[in-house]
Scaffold this active site. Structure first.
Site, mmCIF file in Angstrom:
data_model
loop_
_atom_site.group_PDB
_atom_site.id
_atom_site.type_symbol
_atom_site.label_atom_id
_atom_site.label_comp_id
_atom_site.label_asym_id
_atom_site.label_seq_id
_atom_site.Cartn_x
_atom_site.Cartn_y
_atom_site.Cartn_z
ATOM 1 C CD GLU A 176 -8.910 -2.881 -0.951
ATOM 2 O OE1 GLU A 176 -9.394 -2.953 0.195
ATOM 3 O OE2 GLU A 176 -8.169 -3.771 -1.421
ATOM 4 C CG ASP A 200 -1.702 -1.267 1.441
ATOM 5 O OD1 ASP A 200 -2.117 -1.856 0.443
ATOM 6 O OD2 ASP A 200 -1.904 -1.660 2.597
HETATM 7 O O1 FUB Z 1 -3.196 -3.584 3.502
HETATM 8 C C1 FUB Z 1 -4.492 -3.839 3.981
HETATM 9 C C2 FUB Z 1 -5.493 -3.528 2.934
HETATM 10 O O2 FUB Z 1 -5.257 -4.313 1.764
HETATM 11 C C3 FUB Z 1 -5.474 -2.115 2.415
HETATM 12 O O3 FUB Z 1 -6.019 -1.197 3.312
HETATM 13 C C4 FUB Z 1 -6.202 -2.294 1.153
HETATM 14 O O4 FUB Z 1 -6.153 -1.212 0.279
HETATM 15 C C5 FUB Z 1 -5.535 -3.536 0.609
HETATM 16 O O5 FUB Z 1 -4.333 -3.248 -0.035
#
Ligand code: FUB
Length: 346
Positions: A244, A31
Site C-alpha cells: 500500500e 499517512d
Molecule cells: O490510515 C489507514 C491506512 O493505514 C492507510 O490507508 C494505509 O496506507 C495505512 O497507513
C-alpha cells in the site's frame, strides 16, 4: 513493527532516540502527503481517532471520519492545524473510513483526493475541490468512475499531466479486483484472493487524470515492479513487494515509485523512466517504525528532499493512533536513496 514486540518498548527511551518528533501532538495524524504550494508546505494526513472499533487484519480500527490540513512555513517551523477540511458526513457516496488522502493544485484550484468505503462497504476514491490549499473542500457527489481500493497519490509531471497511483492489499481490497470487478466472497479474510507466493505480486495501479482532475482518462493500468533481472516481484517476496501507500517523485529526470511493504513494514522504492513504469526495485527508504503501518510521501523543499512519514510513538504503540513526522533524505551519486533508520541505536 509487529504488535507483540511493542510491549517490551521503553517509549521514553525510544522517543529520545527518534530521528524526528511528531509535527503535531494535539491530534493523531498519519499517512502524510506533503506538497509545496506557493512556497509553503501543506500536509494532507489521515486524522486518526479511537472510534472503539476492535483491531482486525482488515483495518476496521482505522475508523477515521475527517481530514485536517497541516501547514508549515519551513520544515523546522511550527506545524499549524487548519481544522476540519472535509468530513465524511459531507460526502454523499461515502460511509466510513476516510483513509490516506492526497491533494494537488491546478489553475488556482486545490483538489483533495481521498478513499472511503461506500455504502456497500467497497473502497472508492473521491475528489473534493477547494479555493485554498487548506480547504474547505467540496466533494463531488459520486466517487471517481471506476475507482477502487485506497491510498491515492496524485503526481504532476513536468509536462502538466497528472497521474493517480493507488491501491492497497488486505483491508485496502486491491486483491478483490483481480477479475476486473469486486469479488465479495470470503469478506472476513484479508488474504483471500491474493496470488500464491510463487506468482507475481499484485500491482499497484496508475491512471492519468482528465484535464479537470475529476476522472480517470483511461482504465487504471498495472504498475510493474521488477527485480534486478527484470522479473516481476513475486507475491512471496514480502520484504520487497507492494502492499500500500504509493507515492511518486521525480529526481534527476528519473521516476521514483515508492510504497510500503505492509506486513514487513518497510518503505521501499523502485526507479523507472516514465510515469507508467516499469520500475526496478532499488532499495529501502525507511526501516520499520513503531506501529503496524508505515506510510510516507517525499517532497522537495528549498532544494532538499524530505520524507514525511508516521509512527505510533506518541500513543506508545497504538496501531491506529499515529503521528506525522519529517526527516531529510539524501541521494548518492547514482541516485540511490540512503536508508533512514527511524530511531538511533542505543
Ligand atoms: O490510515 C489507514 C491506512 O493505514 C492507510 O490507508 C494505509 O496506507 C495505512 O497507513
Amino acid at each position: 513493527m509487529p504488535e507483540d514486540s511493542i510491549e517490551h518498548i521503553d517509549f521514553e527511551d525510544l522517543n529520545n532516540r527518534a530521528i524526528s518528533q511528531p509535527l503535531v501532538k494535539h491530534i493523531y495524524t498519519a499517512d502524510p502527503s506533503a506538497h509545496v504550494f506557493d512556497g509553503k508546505i501543506y500536509i494532507y494526513p489521515s486524522h486518526d481517532v479511537d472510534a472503539g472499533e476492535a483491531f482486525d487484519d482488515l483495518g476496521s480500527h482505522f475508523a477515521m471520519e475527517d481530514y485536517h490540513v497541516i501547514s508549515m512555513d519551513s520544515v523546522d517551523a511550527e506545524a499549524k492545524d487548519h481544522g476540519v477540511a472535509l468530513h465524511v458526513n459531507q460526502v454523499p457516496w461515502a460511509d466510513k473510513q476516510m483513509w490516506a488522502p492526497d491533494a494537488n493544485e491546478k489553475d488556482g484550484k486545490y483538489y483533495l483526493f481521498f478513499p472511503a468505503k461506500d455504502h456497500d462497504g467497497i473502497f472508492r476514491i473521491g475528489v473534493a475541490i477547494g479555493k485554498s490549499p487548506i480547504g474547505p473542500f467540496k466533494p463531488q457527489n459520486e466517487p471517481i468512475k471506476d475507482s477502487f481500493s485506497i491510498d491515492p497519490a496524485v503526481f504532476k509531471d513536468d509536462d502538466g499531466s497528472y497521474y493517480m497511483y493507488f491501491g492497497g492489499i488486505w483491508g485496502g481490497q486491491l486483491q478483490r479486483w483481480r477479475e476486473g470487478k469486486f469479488n465479495a466472497s470470503e469478506p472476513e479474510s484479508p488474504v483471500a484472493h491474493l496470488p500464491e507466493d510463487n506468482e507475481p505480486a499484485l500491482c499497484p495501479k496508475i491512471a492519468k487524470m482528465t484535464d479537470d482532475l475529476l476522472e480517470f482518462a483511461h482504465e487504471a493500468k498495472d504498475v510493474f515492479i521488477l527485480d534486478e533481472n527484470g522479473h516481476q516481484l513475486l507475491n512471496g517476496d514480502n520484504d520487497r513487494r507492494f502492499f500500500e501507500a504509493a507515492w511518486m517523485h521525480k529526481y534527476n529526470g528519473k521516476y521514483y515509485f515508492s510504497y510500503s511493504t505492509g506486513d514487513t513494514h518497510f518503505i521501499c522504492y523502485a526507479i523507472g523512466d516514465n510515469p507508467y513504469g516499469p520500475f526496478t526495485y532499488a532499495g529501502r527508504i525507511l526501516e520499520p517504525v513503531v506501529g503496524w503501518t508505515s506510510h510516507h510521501s517525499i517532497c522537495e523543499v528549498d532544494s532538499k528532499w524530505y520524507l514525511f512519514y508516521h509512527d505510533s510513538s506518541l500513543s506508545a504503540g497504538v496501531t491506529h493512533l499515529r503521528s506525522i513526522k519529517v526527516a531529510e533524505i539524501t541521494y548518492d551519486a547514482d541516485g540511490k536513496i540512503k536508508t533512514l533508520v527511524p530511531y538511533k541505536k542505543k
